[in-house]
Write a protein that holds these residues in place. Structure first.
Motif, PDB file in Angstrom:
ATOM      1  N   TRP A 196     -10.378  -6.948   9.375  1.00  0.00           N
ATOM      2  CA  TRP A 196     -10.201  -5.808   9.489  1.00  0.00           C
ATOM      3  C   TRP A 196      -9.761  -5.103   8.366  1.00  0.00           C
ATOM      4  N   THR A 197      -9.755  -3.473   8.768  1.00  0.00           N
ATOM      5  CA  THR A 197      -9.788  -2.665   7.563  1.00  0.00           C
ATOM      6  C   THR A 197      -8.913  -1.856   8.496  1.00  0.00           C
ATOM      7  N   GLY A 198      -7.741  -1.402   7.304  1.00  0.00           N
ATOM      8  CA  GLY A 198      -6.486  -0.838   7.599  1.00  0.00           C
ATOM      9  C   GLY A 198      -6.612   0.412   7.143  1.00  0.00           C
ATOM     10  N   TYR A 199      -6.360   1.943   7.452  1.00  0.00           N
ATOM     11  CA  TYR A 199      -5.764   2.996   7.134  1.00  0.00           C
ATOM     12  C   TYR A 199      -4.614   3.593   7.505  1.00  0.00           C
ATOM     13  N   LEU A 200      -4.063   4.147   6.068  1.00  0.00           N
ATOM     14  CA  LEU A 200      -2.814   4.523   5.935  1.00  0.00           C
ATOM     15  C   LEU A 200      -2.589   6.153   5.126  1.00  0.00           C
TER      16      LEU A 200
ATOM     17  N   ILE B  53       0.700  -1.380  -0.070  1.00  0.00           N
ATOM     18  CA  ILE B  53       0.301  -0.123   0.084  1.00  0.00           C
ATOM     19  C   ILE B  53       0.693   1.823  -0.035  1.00  0.00           C
ATOM     20  N   ALA B  54       0.632   2.392  -0.931  1.00  0.00           N
ATOM     21  CA  ALA B  54       1.412   3.593  -1.098  1.00  0.00           C
ATOM     22  C   ALA B  54       0.591   4.501  -1.539  1.00  0.00           C
ATOM     23  N   VAL B  55       1.021   5.255   0.168  1.00  0.00           N
ATOM     24  CA  VAL B  55       0.475   6.616  -0.538  1.00  0.00           C
ATOM     25  C   VAL B  55       1.606   7.982  -0.267  1.00  0.00           C
ATOM     26  N   PRO B  56       1.847   9.077  -0.862  1.00  0.00           N
ATOM     27  CA  PRO B  56       2.630   9.871  -0.948  1.00  0.00           C
ATOM     28  C   PRO B  56       3.215  10.490   0.490  1.00  0.00           C
ATOM     29  N   GLY B  57       3.900  11.219   0.407  1.00  0.00           N
ATOM     30  CA  GLY B  57       4.231  12.166   1.918  1.00  0.00           C
ATOM     31  C   GLY B  57       3.822  13.704   1.230  1.00  0.00           C
ATOM     32  N   ASN B  58       4.454  14.344   1.190  1.00  0.00           N
ATOM     33  CA  ASN B  58       4.586  15.768   1.877  1.00  0.00           C
ATOM     34  C   ASN B  58       5.522  16.400   1.266  1.00  0.00           C
ATOM     35  N   HIS B  59       6.225  15.871   1.437  1.00  0.00           N
ATOM     36  CA  HIS B  59       8.037  16.403   1.198  1.00  0.00           C
ATOM     37  C   HIS B  59       8.098  15.896  -1.042  1.00  0.00           C
ATOM     38  N   GLY B  60       7.578  15.387  -0.995  1.00  0.00           N
ATOM     39  CA  GLY B  60       7.309  15.017  -2.691  1.00  0.00           C
ATOM     40  C   GLY B  60       6.752  15.969  -3.299  1.00  0.00           C
ATOM     41  N   ASN B  61       5.913  17.043  -2.726  1.00  0.00           N
ATOM     42  CA  ASN B  61       5.043  17.471  -3.723  1.00  0.00           C
ATOM     43  C   ASN B  61       5.496  18.496  -4.732  1.00  0.00           C
ATOM     44  N   LEU B  62       5.071  18.621  -5.664  1.00  0.00           N
ATOM     45  CA  LEU B  62       5.539  19.141  -7.037  1.00  0.00           C
ATOM     46  C   LEU B  62       4.521  20.592  -6.911  1.00  0.00           C
ATOM     47  N   LYS B  63       5.635  21.691  -6.552  1.00  0.00           N
ATOM     48  CA  LYS B  63       4.849  23.493  -6.112  1.00  0.00           C
ATOM     49  C   LYS B  63       5.848  23.641  -7.616  1.00  0.00           C
TER      50      LYS B  63
ATOM     51  N   GLU C 289      -4.573   9.638   1.959  1.00  0.00           N
ATOM     52  CA  GLU C 289      -4.838   8.908   2.170  1.00  0.00           C
ATOM     53  C   GLU C 289      -4.969   7.381   1.477  1.00  0.00           C
ATOM     54  N   ASP C 290      -5.447   5.658   2.505  1.00  0.00           N
ATOM     55  CA  ASP C 290      -6.241   4.865   1.780  1.00  0.00           C
ATOM     56  C   ASP C 290      -6.587   4.187   2.635  1.00  0.00           C
ATOM     57  N   THR C 291      -6.891   3.034   2.271  1.00  0.00           N
ATOM     58  CA  THR C 291      -7.909   2.157   3.314  1.00  0.00           C
ATOM     59  C   THR C 291      -7.990   0.334   3.023  1.00  0.00           C
ATOM     60  N   PHE C 292      -6.875  -0.965   3.201  1.00  0.00           N
ATOM     61  CA  PHE C 292      -6.809  -1.585   2.768  1.00  0.00           C
ATOM     62  C   PHE C 292      -7.330  -2.769   3.866  1.00  0.00           C
ATOM     63  N   PRO C 293      -7.323  -4.138   2.924  1.00  0.00           N
ATOM     64  CA  PRO C 293      -7.671  -5.243   4.038  1.00  0.00           C
ATOM     65  C   PRO C 293      -6.341  -5.745   4.760  1.00  0.00           C
ATOM     66  N   LEU C 294      -7.452  -6.387   6.085  1.00  0.00           N
ATOM     67  CA  LEU C 294      -6.404  -6.729   7.379  1.00  0.00           C
ATOM     68  C   LEU C 294      -6.905  -8.189   7.728  1.00  0.00           C
TER      69      LEU C 294
END
Length: 193
Positions: A135-139, A69-79, A125-130
């Protein structure tokens, strides 16, 4: 998650962002960058691909599935002027990693393994099965959350996420400090991202 033989059903690999350090997120950020963007992307893709191969090989050995499961961070934002407000360099790394994962797992010399790769495509953010879907995970990268859930506002944030996403556990990063806290019995896991 349990498999009767090896004790593992699914290996979960959560990537919470801040893989690549951009230059326009906060004042002075450009002066803290050690490598140009192209070198950061190349290095991150190479190292994450090595890690993926290790994870997949280990999953094969214990007859487990893999969920990435992959979500981006804020430091890599292209501004930059005219860029999309959803543009993020972490997404480029994740796209390359997903492509490398597909190539690696499609190789006839690699034993069959069930790999699920879920990219959030510039969503924080994203959700995924565990636990076999019980269970549902939230990342989330976590830049919109407090650094500590022990305060009333931090608890309110966590409970709001639990209510909105019907999740059983929250994973987050952003503050680059690992810790595990609980809110009304729900684990809130913060990694160093």
């Amino acid at each position: 998650q349990k498999n009767t033989d090896a004790g593992v059903d699914t290996v979960h690999w959560l990537l919470g962002g801040d893989i690549v350090e951009g230059t326009g997120v906060y004042s002075g950020q450009a002066h803290e960058v050690d490598q140009y963007i192209n070198k950061q992307i190349e290095t991150a893709t190479r190292e994450l691909t090595k890690a993926m191969k290790t994870i997949v090989q280990t999953a094969i050995e214990v007859d487990a599935k893999v969920q990435i499961i992959a979500v981006p961070g804020n430091h890599g934002n292209l501004k930059s002027s005219g860029s999309s407000n959803k543009a993020n360099f972490d997404d480029l790394v994740y796209f390359d990693l997903q492509h490398a994962t597909d190539i690696f797992t499609d190789n006839p010399n690699v034993d069959a393994v069930d790999v699920r790769f879920q990219r959030s495509d510039s969503v924080v953010e994203d959700t995924f099965p565990l636990r076999s879907g019980s269970w549902t995970g939230y990342l989330s990268h976590g830049q919109h959350l407090k650094s500590h859930v022990g305060t009333s506002s931090g608890q309110k944030d966590a409970l709001s996420i639990r209510s909105e996403y019907n999740c059983d556990i929250i994973f987050r990063g952003h503050y680059h400090t690992p810790k595990v806290e609980t809110v009304n019995g729900m684990p809130v896991v913060m990694s160093n991202s």
